[in-house]
Design a protein around this motif. Structure first.
Motif, mmCIF file in Angstrom:
data_model
loop_
_atom_site.group_PDB
_atom_site.id
_atom_site.type_symbol
_atom_site.label_atom_id
_atom_site.label_comp_id
_atom_site.label_asym_id
_atom_site.label_seq_id
_atom_site.Cartn_x
_atom_site.Cartn_y
_atom_site.Cartn_z
ATOM 1 N N PHE A 71 38.222 26.590 39.119
ATOM 2 C CA PHE A 71 38.466 27.789 38.306
ATOM 3 C C PHE A 71 37.576 27.838 37.063
ATOM 4 C CE2 PHE A 71 42.496 26.936 40.617
ATOM 5 C CZ PHE A 71 42.384 27.995 41.505
ATOM 6 N N PHE A 72 36.715 26.849 36.907
ATOM 7 C CA PHE A 72 35.761 26.837 35.791
ATOM 8 C C PHE A 72 34.325 27.022 36.290
ATOM 9 C CE2 PHE A 72 39.529 25.037 34.063
ATOM 10 C CZ PHE A 72 39.510 25.317 32.709
ATOM 11 N N ARG A 73 34.153 27.185 37.608
ATOM 12 C CA ARG A 73 32.804 27.320 38.158
ATOM 13 C C ARG A 73 32.164 28.632 37.705
ATOM 14 N NH1 ARG A 73 32.945 25.461 44.434
ATOM 15 N NH2 ARG A 73 31.258 26.979 44.466
ATOM 16 N N PHE A 76 31.921 32.277 40.539
ATOM 17 C CA PHE A 76 33.023 33.107 41.039
ATOM 18 C C PHE A 76 32.515 34.531 41.298
ATOM 19 C CE2 PHE A 76 36.806 35.845 39.989
ATOM 20 C CZ PHE A 76 37.537 35.525 41.119
ATOM 21 N N ARG A 77 32.897 35.104 42.415
ATOM 22 C CA ARG A 77 32.489 36.445 42.856
ATOM 23 C C ARG A 77 31.002 36.516 43.188
ATOM 24 N NH1 ARG A 77 33.845 40.222 38.294
ATOM 25 N NH2 ARG A 77 33.597 41.922 39.762
ATOM 26 N N THR A 82 35.979 33.247 49.158
ATOM 27 C CA THR A 82 36.731 32.866 47.962
ATOM 28 C C THR A 82 36.544 31.375 47.703
ATOM 29 O OG1 THR A 82 38.372 34.537 48.525
ATOM 30 C CG2 THR A 82 39.046 32.841 46.960
ATOM 31 N N SER A 121 41.173 21.098 29.109
ATOM 32 C CA SER A 121 42.605 21.374 29.267
ATOM 33 C C SER A 121 43.455 20.141 28.992
ATOM 34 C CB SER A 121 42.902 21.836 30.699
ATOM 35 O OG SER A 121 42.133 22.941 31.028
ATOM 36 N N VAL B 41 42.461 29.070 32.272
ATOM 37 C CA VAL B 41 41.166 28.917 32.935
ATOM 38 C C VAL B 41 40.354 30.201 32.690
ATOM 39 C CG1 VAL B 41 41.936 27.309 34.723
ATOM 40 C CG2 VAL B 41 42.108 29.760 35.127
ATOM 41 N N PRO B 42 39.034 30.107 32.751
ATOM 42 C CA PRO B 42 38.228 31.299 32.418
ATOM 43 C C PRO B 42 37.830 32.135 33.629
ATOM 44 C CG PRO B 42 36.826 29.377 32.523
ATOM 45 C CD PRO B 42 38.193 28.911 32.938
ATOM 46 N N THR B 43 38.479 31.916 34.779
ATOM 47 C CA THR B 43 38.002 32.489 36.046
ATOM 48 C C THR B 43 37.812 34.006 35.996
ATOM 49 O OG1 THR B 43 39.442 30.824 36.974
ATOM 50 C CG2 THR B 43 38.336 32.271 38.533
ATOM 51 N N LEU B 44 38.769 34.719 35.431
ATOM 52 C CA LEU B 44 38.680 36.199 35.428
ATOM 53 C C LEU B 44 38.167 36.733 34.096
ATOM 54 C CD1 LEU B 44 41.816 37.449 37.403
ATOM 55 C CD2 LEU B 44 39.711 36.455 38.237
ATOM 56 N N ARG B 45 37.296 35.968 33.444
ATOM 57 C CA ARG B 45 36.848 36.381 32.100
ATOM 58 C C ARG B 45 36.061 37.679 32.125
ATOM 59 N NH1 ARG B 45 33.724 31.210 32.752
ATOM 60 N NH2 ARG B 45 32.102 31.878 34.160
ATOM 61 N N ILE B 47 36.869 40.225 34.142
ATOM 62 C CA ILE B 47 37.717 41.224 34.806
ATOM 63 C C ILE B 47 38.647 41.857 33.766
ATOM 64 C CG2 ILE B 47 39.561 41.527 36.530
ATOM 65 C CD1 ILE B 47 37.249 40.687 38.053
ATOM 66 N N TYR B 301 43.774 36.247 41.511
ATOM 67 C CA TYR B 301 42.542 35.469 41.758
ATOM 68 C C TYR B 301 41.954 35.841 43.118
ATOM 69 C CZ TYR B 301 39.624 31.484 43.041
ATOM 70 O OH TYR B 301 38.587 30.698 43.469
ATOM 71 N N LEU B 302 42.811 35.869 44.141
ATOM 72 C CA LEU B 302 42.319 36.120 45.498
ATOM 73 C C LEU B 302 41.782 37.548 45.642
ATOM 74 C CD1 LEU B 302 45.142 34.234 47.430
ATOM 75 C CD2 LEU B 302 42.734 33.559 47.306
ATOM 76 N N ALA B 304 40.695 39.449 43.081
ATOM 77 C CA ALA B 304 39.519 39.595 42.199
ATOM 78 C C ALA B 304 38.279 39.003 42.844
ATOM 79 C CB ALA B 304 39.786 38.930 40.857
ATOM 80 N N SER B 305 38.459 37.962 43.658
ATOM 81 C CA SER B 305 37.284 37.339 44.268
ATOM 82 C C SER B 305 36.636 38.278 45.283
ATOM 83 C CB SER B 305 37.651 36.009 44.914
ATOM 84 O OG SER B 305 38.441 36.222 46.044
ATOM 85 N N LEU B 307 36.260 41.572 44.535
ATOM 86 C CA LEU B 307 35.678 42.682 43.790
ATOM 87 C C LEU B 307 34.168 42.500 43.690
ATOM 88 C CD1 LEU B 307 38.203 42.965 40.815
ATOM 89 C CD2 LEU B 307 37.940 44.571 42.707
ATOM 90 N N ASN B 308 33.458 43.597 43.837
ATOM 91 C CA ASN B 308 31.992 43.511 43.752
ATOM 92 C C ASN B 308 31.554 43.146 42.350
ATOM 93 O OD1 ASN B 308 31.474 44.150 46.397
ATOM 94 N ND2 ASN B 308 31.550 46.351 45.995
ATOM 95 N N LEU B 309 30.549 42.270 42.295
ATOM 96 C CA LEU B 309 29.994 41.911 40.998
ATOM 97 C C LEU B 309 28.657 42.637 40.869
ATOM 98 C CD1 LEU B 309 30.238 39.910 38.562
ATOM 99 C CD2 LEU B 309 28.754 38.410 39.861
ATOM 100 N N ILE B 311 25.854 42.478 38.667
ATOM 101 C CA ILE B 311 24.913 41.988 37.644
ATOM 102 C C ILE B 311 23.565 41.932 38.332
ATOM 103 C CG2 ILE B 311 24.253 40.066 36.167
ATOM 104 C CD1 ILE B 311 27.140 39.182 36.100
#
Lengths: 178, 312
Positions: A71-73, A76-77, A82, A121, B41-45, B47, B301-302, B304-305, B307-309, B311
């Motif tokens: 979750f820190f990679r 993502f996306r 996934t 963390s 965690v910063p995963t959806l930063r 979003i 999370y699932l 959002a993964s 969703l088109n990015l 950039i």
């Protein structure tokens, strides 16, 4: 794909023993040091190192854990699939501890960056070191280097380096696939 | 890892068993994360998520907000009472205006069944249903089943009883779909007036004798009587309902076995369940609340993964 043996079990055994000696030299009684294996592949190397400690240095008690940093990679996306997480097990605070991160192969350095962010963390460590079995040199995308390195190798971009661990120490092999 | 098969979470009915298992597997990791000293965690930063609650909500809204903040997302929340809906704006216009502000995901609670489906077809955003009328409340069912799985293991052939206002409950319907996916045996117990027509077609059996039903079950999910959705009287009074269907020490002692107690909240103590049962050792009601955050983190999370990015 052609598969070439990089290191056979005998060489791996020598390297593992040397890495353990280097750790003992720097961390003495491990009073304030913890070992953390990185998911998914670094935990096998961490286990082998802990086995050697148990056998050769039975008086040293080492705190160890396993860390998943999915979750820190930073990708993502950015892939079709996934990102899949694995288990984290750190049953202690790393506040003011010397942390040794353990991974099998150091490649771009991005995993290590994510792992270091993920460790926040659990507290603010006094220091962080990195131990790897294989360093694919000249392939770094960010400025990260290992403190303890088993072997440095030169690879092409499309190469794949894989470490096969077995319960029997004589069956451990490191391959490179082109 | 495989992707979740849907682009929106509109209902449990739209999910496959593999999706539910994937959500549970991912939720386990998030449960570990929310128990760390630093729970974020910063995963959806990158979003942005809008919580649109057109109906009252306390725990679902807080649970979603916490889950979003734990994932590092940017969050905007509003409720219908303070929105331009009062000025005559339609739901789709309201949402499209919000989306024009670059919102990626919408959590929608709405009194009208089907509203999340309507939005998913008319807007360009990922929609998560947080309860639509008496239709479905998918994340509640997921967290209920996740909590059951934690305590009972695989739910295949486990006996799960749902007691309460089945007729008006989106939680009941979503739970029934989820439990069916996981292979559980399902029974409902309540006054006949609160049982929807043709519920047996959903692979559900009916037992109006609560003691018999409790003796059969491994776990019981107790639902609130939803007075606000009732246009007429479905039973004489609360006292009679409580005597016949309310969970109390007498009934639990009578069955002479340990069963898990669940309640999605809000609890009407003394009507559908007594305080001593809420706080008993077999109650996993607070586990449900904790698991709610982890399960909602997994769902977001699932989705959002996928969703088109953009950039480039």
């Amino acid at each position: 794909m052609p598969k070439k043996i990089l290191l056979n079990s005998k060489k791996i055994e020598i390297i593992l023993n040397r890495l353990v000696c280097e750790l003992v030299e720097n961390h003495k009684d491990f009073n304030n040091t913890v070992l953390i294996g990185l998911q998914p592949r670094g935990i096998f190397l961490a286990n082998k190192i802990l086995e050697i400690f148990k056998k050769d240095y039975p008086d040293i008690n080492i705190s160890s854990g396993i860390l998943d940093f999915t979750f820190f990679r930073d990708d993502f996306r950015r892939s079709e699939k996934t990102l899949s997480a694995s288990t984290t097990r750190i049953n202690f605070s790393i506040e003011n501890k010397n942390v040794v991160l353990i991974d099998d192969v150091l490649f771009t350095g991005r995993s290590i960056k994510a792992a270091m962010s993920s460790m926040d963390s659990y507290g603010r460590p006094k220091s962080i070191e990195l131990l790897v079995l294989i360093d694919r040199r000249y392939k770094r995308e960010i400025p990260i280097e290992a403190n303890y390195c088993g072997s440095k190798i030169d690879t092409f971009k499309g190469d794949r380096v894989s470490v096969e661990w077995n319960d029997n120490i004589n069956n451990n092999i490191i391959y490179i696939e082109n | 890892m495989d992707n979740i098969s849907v682009d929106h979470l509109l209902s449990i009915k739209s999910l496959k068993k593999a999706d539910v298992n994937l959500i549970f597997k991912t939720a386990l990791h998030f449960k570990e994360i929310i128990n760390r000293p630093i729970k974020k965690v910063p995963t959806l930063r990158d979003i942005t998520i809008a919580n649109l609650f057109f109906e009252n909500s306390t725990r679902t809204k807080i649970s979603f907000e916490l889950a979003q903040k734990r994932l590092g997302a940017d969050v905007v929340s509003f409720s219908s009472s303070s929105s331009s809906l009062n000025k005559g704006e339609s739901l789709i216009d309201t949402v499209n205006n919000i989306l024009a502000m670059k919102v990626d995901m919408i959590i929608l609670r709405h009194p009208n069944p089907g509203s999340p489906l309507l939005l998913s077809k008319n807007t360009d955003s990922c929609i998560i249903n947080a309860g639509d009328g008496s239709h479905e409340h998918p994340t509640q069912a997921l967290l209920d089943c996740f909590s059951l799985t934690e305590s009972l293991g695989d739910l295949k052939n486990k006996n799960i009883l749902i007691v309460g206002d089945i007729l008006h409950s989106r939680v009941a319907i979503s739970n029934i779909h989820a439990l069916n996916l996981l292979g559980a045996n399902i029974k409902v117990s309540c006054p006949f007036t609160l049982i929807p027509k043709e519920i047996e077609s959903l692979n559900v059996s009916i037992e109006t004798d609560i003691i018999k039903a409790l003796k059969w079950s491994d776990a019981v999910n107790v639902l609130r009587v939803q007075k606000e959705r009732m246009e007429k009287s479905y039973f004489p009074n609360n006292r009679e309902y409580s005597m016949l269907f309310g969970l109390d020490t007498n009934k639990i002692n009578n069955i002479k076995k340990d069963i898990l107690i669940l309640h999605p909240g809000p609890i009407n103590r003394g009507i559908e369940i007594t305080s001593d049962i809420v706080e008993s050792k077999n109650s996993i009601i607070l586990n449900q609340v904790e698991n709610g955050v982890a399960v909602r983190m997994a769902v977001m999370y699932l989705l959002a993964s996928k969703l088109n990015l953009s950039i480039n």
